[in-house]
Motif scaffolding. Sequence first.
Motif, short mmCIF file in Angstrom:
data_model
loop_
_atom_site.label_atom_id
_atom_site.label_comp_id
_atom_site.label_asym_id
_atom_site.label_seq_id
_atom_site.Cartn_x
_atom_site.Cartn_y
_atom_site.Cartn_z
N PRO A 113 0.84 -1.51 0.15
CA PRO A 113 -0.18 -0.05 0.65
C PRO A 113 0.91 1.04 0.34
CG PRO A 113 -1.09 -1.71 1.85
CD PRO A 113 0.47 -2.44 1.17
N THR A 114 0.76 2.03 -0.88
CA THR A 114 1.29 3.31 -0.83
C THR A 114 1.45 3.99 0.22
OG1 THR A 114 -0.42 4.80 -1.53
CG2 THR A 114 0.90 3.28 -3.56
N PHE A 115 0.54 3.96 1.60
CA PHE A 115 0.12 4.62 2.64
C PHE A 115 1.37 4.67 3.79
CE2 PHE A 115 -3.90 5.00 1.38
CZ PHE A 115 -4.54 6.55 0.74
N TYR B 25 8.40 9.04 5.24
CA TYR B 25 7.90 10.17 4.08
C TYR B 25 7.95 11.14 5.07
CZ TYR B 25 8.60 14.09 1.27
OH TYR B 25 9.80 15.14 -0.07
N GLY B 26 6.43 10.86 6.19
CA GLY B 26 6.25 12.01 7.15
C GLY B 26 6.95 12.09 8.26
N LYS B 27 7.88 10.77 8.49
CA LYS B 27 8.28 10.82 9.83
C LYS B 27 9.61 11.75 9.80
CE LYS B 27 7.08 6.52 11.16
NZ LYS B 27 7.04 4.94 11.86
N LEU B 28 10.13 12.31 8.42
CA LEU B 28 11.60 13.31 8.72
C LEU B 28 10.59 13.99 8.59
CD1 LEU B 28 11.79 11.97 4.60
CD2 LEU B 28 13.00 11.29 6.82
N GLY B 29 9.50 14.75 8.75
CA GLY B 29 9.08 15.64 9.86
C GLY B 29 9.13 16.95 8.72
N GLY B 30 9.39 18.23 9.44
CA GLY B 30 9.28 19.91 8.40
C GLY B 30 7.87 19.49 7.30
N TRP B 31 8.44 20.06 6.09
CA TRP B 31 7.53 19.80 5.16
C TRP B 31 7.02 18.68 4.91
CZ3 TRP B 31 5.28 24.28 4.27
CH2 TRP B 31 5.95 25.30 3.79
N GLU B 32 7.92 17.54 5.14
CA GLU B 32 7.35 16.00 4.21
C GLU B 32 6.34 15.95 5.35
OE1 GLU B 32 10.66 17.72 4.70
OE2 GLU B 32 11.55 16.87 2.71
N ARG B 33 6.00 15.67 6.48
CA ARG B 33 5.11 15.80 7.20
C ARG B 33 3.82 16.00 6.95
NH1 ARG B 33 5.79 18.88 11.29
NH2 ARG B 33 7.64 17.74 12.45
N ARG B 34 3.14 16.47 5.66
CA ARG B 34 2.03 16.88 5.25
C ARG B 34 1.47 15.72 4.11
NH1 ARG B 34 3.67 21.05 0.37
NH2 ARG B 34 5.49 19.97 1.39
N GLY C 189 3.50 11.60 -6.29
CA GLY C 189 2.59 10.92 -6.99
C GLY C 189 2.28 9.97 -6.72
N TYR C 190 3.80 8.72 -6.43
CA TYR C 190 3.05 7.32 -5.93
C TYR C 190 4.02 7.19 -4.52
CZ TYR C 190 3.97 2.32 -6.09
OH TYR C 190 3.66 0.69 -5.69
N GLU C 191 5.33 7.79 -4.42
CA GLU C 191 5.40 7.65 -3.18
C GLU C 191 5.52 9.05 -2.03
OE1 GLU C 191 9.67 4.98 -3.51
OE2 GLU C 191 9.23 6.59 -5.06
N THR C 192 4.60 10.37 -2.87
CA THR C 192 4.20 11.22 -2.81
C THR C 192 3.34 11.92 -2.33
OG1 THR C 192 4.98 12.99 -4.38
CG2 THR C 192 6.81 11.58 -3.33
N ASN C 193 3.10 12.35 -1.63
CA ASN C 193 1.27 13.09 -2.41
C ASN C 193 1.37 13.84 -3.22
OD1 ASN C 193 -1.60 12.24 -1.29
ND2 ASN C 193 -1.13 11.82 0.46
N PHE C 194 -0.24 14.22 -3.56
CA PHE C 194 -0.29 15.61 -3.92
C PHE C 194 -0.18 15.69 -5.52
CE2 PHE C 194 1.23 17.60 0.33
CZ PHE C 194 -0.71 16.89 0.47
#
Length: 445
Positions: free
Chosen positions: A89-91, A97-106, A166-171
Motif C-alpha cells: 500500500p502506498t500509504f 516520508y512524513g516521519k522525516l518531519g518538516g514539510w514532508e509531514r504534510r 504521485g506514488y511515493e509522495t502525495n499531491f
Amino acid sequence: MEALTEAVRAGAGPEELAGLPVPEEYLAAHTRVEDIGMFDGVEDKDVRKSLRVGKVPMPELAPDEVLVAVMASSVNYNTVWSGTFEPVPTFSFLKAYGKLGGWERRHDQPYHVLGSDAAGVIVRVGVGVRRWQVGDHVLASPIQVDDQEATTHADGMLGEGQKAWGYETNFGGLAHYCVVRASQLIPKPAHLTWEEAASTPACAGTAYRMLVSDRGARMKQGDVVLIWGAAGGLGAYAVQLVKHGGGIAVGVVGSEEKAQALRDLGCDLVINRRELGIGDDDGSDPDKVIEAGKRLGRIIRREIGEDPNIVFEYVGRATFGISMFVVRRGGVVVTCGSSSGYQHQYDNRYLWMKLKRIVGSHAANLSEQWESNRLIEMGRIMPILSTVYRLEDIGDAARLVQTNGHMGKIGVLCLASERGLGVTDRAKRDAIGERRLNPLGDGRA
C-alpha cells in the motif's frame, strides 16, 4: 467553481492568477487508507472500486515548490499499483516520508492523491523558487529529488531522497491542482495540446534513459532492439527513439490491432506474442522459456538477420527469462519494471557464459527529461496518446491499463474542459501535421 479555477480555464494572465485566492479544497483522484484491505482474498482487484474522485484539502506550499493548476494528466502503471494496494500500500510510503518531519509531514494523510504526469499552469511559487513564475506552462517530471543531497548532482536517480512523485509522495497530478518541486519542472512544448503534453514526461523520459542515456543501454546506430509491450506507453516511445537513433525496432504485442498500429508507427518488425506460444504463461517453466526464446530468436534472425543487441524490458516475470536467452552475446537487457510480476526466473548460464548485461533503470533524471522533451519540442518524437478520459472517470481509465486493453498512453482531462486546448504555437503544429502528432490516436486534436 472557485475564481482561480475559472481564471485558469479562461486563460488569465500572470497578474490576475497571482491576485486570486487559492481554493481551500480541490478535486482529486485518490485512494483512502481505510480501503487498504478491500481486495483481501479477491482475485480481480478492480481499480474502479478503489480509485475515488472527490475534494481534498489544499496543502501548504514549501519554499522550493510550485502549485500547478493541472490541465491534463495521464495514467501510468503505478496508478494501477496504487489502486490495488500492491505490491505494498502506498500509504506506507507516505507514512515513512512524513516521519522525516518538516514539510514532508504534510504527505502523511489518510488520502493519497495519485498521478505521476501533469501538464498545466503555475499559479503559485514558493519563496525559494527562482527560475519559474506564475503563468508559465509546464510539465512535471515524475521524479522528485533532494537537490541538497550530494549524489543528486551526479545523477538524481541515485540519491536516497529520490521518490516517484504521485506514488511515493502525495499531491500528485491526477487532480485539479498539484504540488511540484521547482526541480521537477519542464517547459511544455508549445505545439502540443494539454493532454498530448501530459502523456510525455513519465514514459518518454523513462524510455530515453533506458535506451539513449549513458546510464542505460547506450544504443548506437544499427542496434537491433527488441521491445516488449511495444504498443504501450513505454514501448511506443521506445520504438520512436530506436528509429530516430538509427536502430532497428522489433516490437512484440498481444493483438493484431496493436501490431498494425506499430507498423504505422514505423516499427521494423512486429511479432504477435501468441506466435511465441507464451500466451499468459508466467515465465516460471524453464523449458517453456527456452523454447519460446528459440522461436523468438528464429523469427528475428529470419526477418532481421541477427539477434538483438538490446532488449527493452518492463513486462517482467512473463518475459524476462526469454529476454535473457534471446539477447545476443555481449548484449544488454535493460529493465524498468515488472508489470506481470517482479519475481523473475532465468537461466544464469546465458548471462555469465555469454557476457550479457542487465541494466536496471528507473524513470529519468531532470537532465534526461529535458533532453527527451527537447526531441518532442523539435517534432522528432511524437506523443502516443490513444484515448482521453475525464478526471471523474479515472477508474475506467486505469482499468483499461490494468487489463492491458490500451495502446500508447491514456490521457486524463483535469481542468481542461475539452480536448485540443493549450496550443500556443499553431504554426509549428500545422507544419508537423495532425496525423503525425497523433500516430496512435483517433485523429482528433
